[in-house]
Design an enzyme around this catalytic site. Structure first.
Site, PDB file in Angstrom:
ATOM      1  N   GLU A   1      32.222  19.540  -9.486  1.00  0.00           N
ATOM      2  CA  GLU A   1      31.036  20.017 -10.213  1.00  0.00           C
ATOM      3  C   GLU A   1      30.393  21.194  -9.502  1.00  0.00           C
ATOM      4  O   GLU A   1      30.102  21.126  -8.311  1.00  0.00           O
ATOM      5  CB  GLU A   1      30.005  18.881 -10.315  1.00  0.00           C
ATOM      6  CG  GLU A   1      28.687  19.321 -10.952  1.00  0.00           C
ATOM      7  CD  GLU A   1      27.710  18.172 -11.115  1.00  0.00           C
ATOM      8  OE1 GLU A   1      27.743  17.238 -10.290  1.00  0.00           O
ATOM      9  OE2 GLU A   1      26.911  18.216 -12.065  1.00  0.00           O
TER      10      GLU A   1
ATOM     11  N   HIS B   1      25.689  19.938 -18.181  1.00  0.00           N
ATOM     12  CA  HIS B   1      24.329  19.802 -18.722  1.00  0.00           C
ATOM     13  C   HIS B   1      23.498  20.966 -18.195  1.00  0.00           C
ATOM     14  O   HIS B   1      23.877  21.604 -17.202  1.00  0.00           O
ATOM     15  CB  HIS B   1      23.717  18.458 -18.306  1.00  0.00           C
ATOM     16  CG  HIS B   1      23.840  18.160 -16.837  1.00  0.00           C
ATOM     17  ND1 HIS B   1      22.975  18.660 -15.896  1.00  0.00           N
ATOM     18  CD2 HIS B   1      24.763  17.442 -16.128  1.00  0.00           C
ATOM     19  CE1 HIS B   1      23.345  18.235 -14.692  1.00  0.00           C
ATOM     20  NE2 HIS B   1      24.428  17.505 -14.790  1.00  0.00           N
TER      21      HIS B   1
ATOM     22  N   TYR C   1      39.268   9.615 -14.007  1.00  0.00           N
ATOM     23  CA  TYR C   1      38.990   8.315 -13.393  1.00  0.00           C
ATOM     24  C   TYR C   1      40.064   7.336 -13.843  1.00  0.00           C
ATOM     25  O   TYR C   1      40.153   7.022 -15.027  1.00  0.00           O
ATOM     26  CB  TYR C   1      37.591   7.820 -13.814  1.00  0.00           C
ATOM     27  CG  TYR C   1      36.561   8.911 -13.658  1.00  0.00           C
ATOM     28  CD1 TYR C   1      35.920   9.124 -12.437  1.00  0.00           C
ATOM     29  CD2 TYR C   1      36.285   9.793 -14.709  1.00  0.00           C
ATOM     30  CE1 TYR C   1      35.026  10.173 -12.278  1.00  0.00           C
ATOM     31  CE2 TYR C   1      35.400  10.837 -14.561  1.00  0.00           C
ATOM     32  CZ  TYR C   1      34.768  11.030 -13.341  1.00  0.00           C
ATOM     33  OH  TYR C   1      33.890  12.075 -13.192  1.00  0.00           O
TER      34      TYR C   1
ATOM     35  N   ARG D   1      35.993  14.171  -9.384  1.00  0.00           N
ATOM     36  CA  ARG D   1      35.138  15.049 -10.186  1.00  0.00           C
ATOM     37  C   ARG D   1      34.855  16.288  -9.339  1.00  0.00           C
ATOM     38  O   ARG D   1      34.735  16.192  -8.112  1.00  0.00           O
ATOM     39  CB  ARG D   1      33.831  14.345 -10.578  1.00  0.00           C
ATOM     40  CG  ARG D   1      32.898  15.192 -11.423  1.00  0.00           C
ATOM     41  CD  ARG D   1      31.803  14.376 -12.143  1.00  0.00           C
ATOM     42  NE  ARG D   1      30.870  13.726 -11.249  1.00  0.00           N
ATOM     43  CZ  ARG D   1      30.845  12.421 -10.993  1.00  0.00           C
ATOM     44  NH1 ARG D   1      31.704  11.613 -11.568  1.00  0.00           N
ATOM     45  NH2 ARG D   1      29.962  11.918 -10.160  1.00  0.00           N
TER      46      ARG D   1
ATOM     47  N   ASP E   1      23.116  20.370  -8.060  1.00  0.00           N
ATOM     48  CA  ASP E   1      23.892  19.215  -8.517  1.00  0.00           C
ATOM     49  C   ASP E   1      25.369  19.533  -8.304  1.00  0.00           C
ATOM     50  O   ASP E   1      25.965  20.249  -9.097  1.00  0.00           O
ATOM     51  CB  ASP E   1      23.577  18.971  -9.998  1.00  0.00           C
ATOM     52  CG  ASP E   1      24.296  17.760 -10.568  1.00  0.00           C
ATOM     53  OD1 ASP E   1      24.983  17.061  -9.810  1.00  0.00           O
ATOM     54  OD2 ASP E   1      24.160  17.535 -11.785  1.00  0.00           O
TER      55      ASP E   1
ATOM     56  N   HIS F   1      18.965  16.902 -15.094  1.00  0.00           N
ATOM     57  CA  HIS F   1      19.383  17.047 -16.491  1.00  0.00           C
ATOM     58  C   HIS F   1      18.232  17.779 -17.158  1.00  0.00           C
ATOM     59  O   HIS F   1      17.279  17.162 -17.613  1.00  0.00           O
ATOM     60  CB  HIS F   1      19.663  15.691 -17.151  1.00  0.00           C
ATOM     61  CG  HIS F   1      20.913  15.053 -16.628  1.00  0.00           C
ATOM     62  ND1 HIS F   1      21.403  13.866 -17.104  1.00  0.00           N
ATOM     63  CD2 HIS F   1      21.783  15.432 -15.667  1.00  0.00           C
ATOM     64  CE1 HIS F   1      22.526  13.550 -16.459  1.00  0.00           C
ATOM     65  NE2 HIS F   1      22.765  14.489 -15.576  1.00  0.00           N
TER      66      HIS F   1
ATOM     67  N   ASP G   1       0.817  -1.211   0.000  1.00  0.00           N
ATOM     68  CA  ASP G   1       0.000   0.000   0.000  1.00  0.00           C
ATOM     69  C   ASP G   1       0.852   1.263   0.000  1.00  0.00           C
ATOM     70  O   ASP G   1       0.355   2.349   0.301  1.00  0.00           O
ATOM     71  CB  ASP G   1      -0.926   0.012   1.232  1.00  0.00           C
ATOM     72  CG  ASP G   1      -2.040  -1.015   1.088  1.00  0.00           C
ATOM     73  OD1 ASP G   1      -2.422  -1.302  -0.064  1.00  0.00           O
ATOM     74  OD2 ASP G   1      -2.512  -1.534   2.113  1.00  0.00           O
TER      75      ASP G   1
ATOM     76  N   ASP H   1      28.654  13.098  -5.170  1.00  0.00           N
ATOM     77  CA  ASP H   1      27.858  13.803  -6.176  1.00  0.00           C
ATOM     78  C   ASP H   1      26.442  13.820  -5.626  1.00  0.00           C
ATOM     79  O   ASP H   1      25.749  12.799  -5.656  1.00  0.00           O
ATOM     80  CB  ASP H   1      27.940  13.071  -7.521  1.00  0.00           C
ATOM     81  CG  ASP H   1      27.234  13.837  -8.647  1.00  0.00           C
ATOM     82  OD1 ASP H   1      26.434  14.749  -8.345  1.00  0.00           O
ATOM     83  OD2 ASP H   1      27.483  13.499  -9.822  1.00  0.00           O
TER      84      ASP H   1
ATOM     85  N   GLU I   1      31.469  20.167 -14.778  1.00  0.00           N
ATOM     86  CA  GLU I   1      31.876  19.017 -13.979  1.00  0.00           C
ATOM     87  C   GLU I   1      32.924  18.128 -14.640  1.00  0.00           C
ATOM     88  O   GLU I   1      32.671  16.970 -14.939  1.00  0.00           O
ATOM     89  CB  GLU I   1      30.648  18.173 -13.617  1.00  0.00           C
ATOM     90  CG  GLU I   1      29.724  17.837 -14.787  1.00  0.00           C
ATOM     91  CD  GLU I   1      28.545  16.981 -14.330  1.00  0.00           C
ATOM     92  OE1 GLU I   1      28.782  15.943 -13.690  1.00  0.00           O
ATOM     93  OE2 GLU I   1      27.395  17.346 -14.631  1.00  0.00           O
TER      94      GLU I   1
ATOM     95  N   HIS J   1      28.186   6.042 -12.129  1.00  0.00           N
ATOM     96  CA  HIS J   1      26.867   6.127 -11.491  1.00  0.00           C
ATOM     97  C   HIS J   1      26.791   5.170 -10.301  1.00  0.00           C
ATOM     98  O   HIS J   1      25.796   4.477 -10.107  1.00  0.00           O
ATOM     99  CB  HIS J   1      25.750   5.833 -12.504  1.00  0.00           C
ATOM    100  CG  HIS J   1      25.599   6.917 -13.526  1.00  0.00           C
ATOM    101  ND1 HIS J   1      24.917   6.759 -14.708  1.00  0.00           N
ATOM    102  CD2 HIS J   1      26.057   8.188 -13.546  1.00  0.00           C
ATOM    103  CE1 HIS J   1      24.966   7.881 -15.411  1.00  0.00           C
ATOM    104  NE2 HIS J   1      25.653   8.767 -14.725  1.00  0.00           N
TER     105      HIS J   1
ATOM    106  N   HIS K   1      32.984  11.348 -19.907  1.00  0.00           N
ATOM    107  CA  HIS K   1      31.656  11.984 -19.904  1.00  0.00           C
ATOM    108  C   HIS K   1      31.772  13.443 -20.320  1.00  0.00           C
ATOM    109  O   HIS K   1      32.872  13.989 -20.443  1.00  0.00           O
ATOM    110  CB  HIS K   1      30.973  11.836 -18.536  1.00  0.00           C
ATOM    111  CG  HIS K   1      31.718  12.438 -17.372  1.00  0.00           C
ATOM    112  ND1 HIS K   1      31.808  13.800 -17.160  1.00  0.00           N
ATOM    113  CD2 HIS K   1      32.391  11.858 -16.341  1.00  0.00           C
ATOM    114  CE1 HIS K   1      32.487  14.026 -16.053  1.00  0.00           C
ATOM    115  NE2 HIS K   1      32.878  12.870 -15.536  1.00  0.00           N
TER     116      HIS K   1
HETATM  117 MN   LIG Z   1      25.706  16.835 -12.975  1.00  0.00          MN
END
Ligand SMILES: [Mn+2]
Length: 451
Positions: free
Chosen positions: A420, A363, A401, A418, A276, A370, A39, A265, A397, A248, A359
């Site tokens: 960002e 964005h 790696y 990273r 972000d 995004h 539920d 992140d 960003e 990710h 990457h």
């Molecule tokens: Mn981002």
């Protein structure tokens, strides 16, 4: 809702109405509630387009916009809301509902009806309308409903009614509008990014070697909520050591070790707008020499990318600037080999950098993390990268790696970094909305030394 906000949403509807031919009808529904199990539902999140035009956050709602007729005096433009009825019993269990009358008054619609009346009313509104504007082919439930509505109108043909001759995608117009953030949106996004920046600082201060990634994540969530943010804008990444090389990464369940970098992140959503931010810091408070070399490289790439953000400059400039600095650094640090990979121009032309940087550099950012909006000028020959304009918000960003591999210096293995930030294009240059998050080596080590 505050009068200014009501006016903002009404003005957006007026812009859509003005863009449609006389008598055309636009239909836009909000997001459905989604069952999680048993539920329980997932926390409800309205549809961003719907919220943009209405400010209304209740599920089971649809807005219908009817453009003024050829004679606007006798057939003025109208905004009509369909929403859930007041229901004493449901409100005891689930909370307040505006109901059509309350919503019409509070949100500034010309009319409002119970959602149960939608099919009947739409059929009436679509009779003799020249065009139907909607989110074309965006979800099967809506497509089925459109088929039903058009079928009903076509069945009225013998009475002289003409069904809409065309269906037009409503979303590209809204995408273009959403891409330029107004003053109110900019203020909300600055607050969201400031809360998220404080959350990153809090996570740094709380971190100790041996902590689990989820313990650090909890510090972020605490700071988001205590400042009024409704939710994370996306699934938070808290990645220690080699986990930072998983772009990710989502498990957030590993134990940190002395000497690890932690890549976070994470950003909150505040009043429907996302932030972000990514930061990468040493869990023990001090960067090792190789970590510092890689970190300074990514930071230099970010500085170069930021310098390429100002009105009139192409969106792609930030990525190109970051790529150049990163590629140079990869050669200087021995991640790439001049004898094998050539000079910077070769590294870029042959995409050798992709082994360590796979990457894009950012964005659009807005209601969606995004966010919507074209990245290219589709009306110009060759579809070049779009020129930045005041009011656009984007992330910057760059990262690096390094996975274990032959020919790659071992001191850099299993390091992911990273950095960002959220950046608002201004009338002159840009503003970093996420400046509350410590960023330089000196700033981060100072915050962590003070623990
Ligand atoms: Mn981002």
């Amino acid at each position: 809702m505050a009068a200014a906000a009501v006016q903002t949403h009404a003005a957006r509807r007026a812009r859509v109405l003005a863009a449609m031919p006389p008598g055309a009808v636009a239909v836009l529904g909000t997001a459905p509630e989604v069952a999680r199990n048993g539920d329980s539902d997932y926390p409800y999140r309205h549809d961003s387009y719907f919220y943009y035009l209405t400010g209304f956050t209740e599920p089971e709602s649809v807005v219908v916009l009817v453009a003024a007729g050829a004679d606007a005096a006798s057939a003025p433009a109208r905004s009509i809301l369909f929403c859930r009825q007041k229901n004493v019993e449901r409100e005891i269990w689930e909370g307040f509902r505006h109901g059509p009358d309350g919503a019409r008054a509070a949100f500034g619609f010309d009319a409002a009806y119970p959602i149960e009346d939608l099919d009947g009313e739409i059929t009436r509104l679509l009779a003799d309308a020249p065009a139907l504007y909607c989110a074309l082919a965006s979800n099967p439930a809506l497509d089925a409903q459109i088929k039903l509505w058009l079928g009903s109108v076509r069945r009225m043909a013998r009475t002289g009614v003409t069904p809409p001759a065309s269906a037009v995608d409503l979303l590209p117009l809204l995408d273009d509008m959403r891409l330029i953030k107004d003053d109110g949106e900019q203020a909300t996004m600055l607050r969201a990014a400031t809360i998220s920046g404080a959350a990153h600082a809090r996570a740094m201060r709380a971190s100790r070697p041996g902590m689990y990634e989820y313990e650090i994540e909890a510090e972020l969530l605490y700071e988001f909520r205590r400042n009024g943010a409704q939710a994370p804008a996306y699934n938070s990444i808290v990645a220690a050591g080699a986990n930072a090389c998983v772009l990710h990464y989502s498990a957030n369940d590993a134990q940190t070790k002395d000497g690890d970098l932690v890549l976070i992140d994470a950003g909150c959503e505040l009043d429907g707008y996302a932030s972000d931010i990514t930061r990468t810091y040493p869990v023990n408070g001090r960067y090792s020499a190789p970590q510092k070399r890689l970190y300074e490289l990514v930071l230099a790439a970010q500085s170069a990318a930021l310098a390429a953000i100002a009105p009139g400059l192409p969106y792609s400039g930030a990525h190109d600037a970051a790529l150049r600095v990163l590629s140079e650094g990869m050669l200087d640090l021995g991640l790439l080999n001049k004898d094998i990979h050539g000079g910077v121009a070769d590294v870029i032309a042959n995409k050798h950098y992709m082994r360590f940087y796979m990457h894009g550099t950012g964005h659009w950012l807005g209601m969606d993390v995004h966010d919507v909006g074209m990245y290219r000028d589709v009306n110009a020959a060759g579809k070049p990268s779009r020129a930045l304009q005041p009011g656009m918000v984007l992330t910057v960003e760059p990262g690096i790696y390094v996975r274990p591999a032959d020919g790659v210096p071992e001191e850099y293995w299993n390091t992911g970094i990273r950095i960002e930030d959220d950046v608002l294009v201004g009338a002159d240059g840009h503003t970093i909305l996420s400046a509350a998050a410590p960023k330089t080596v000196a700033e981060i080590e100072e915050v962590m030394l003070a623990r």
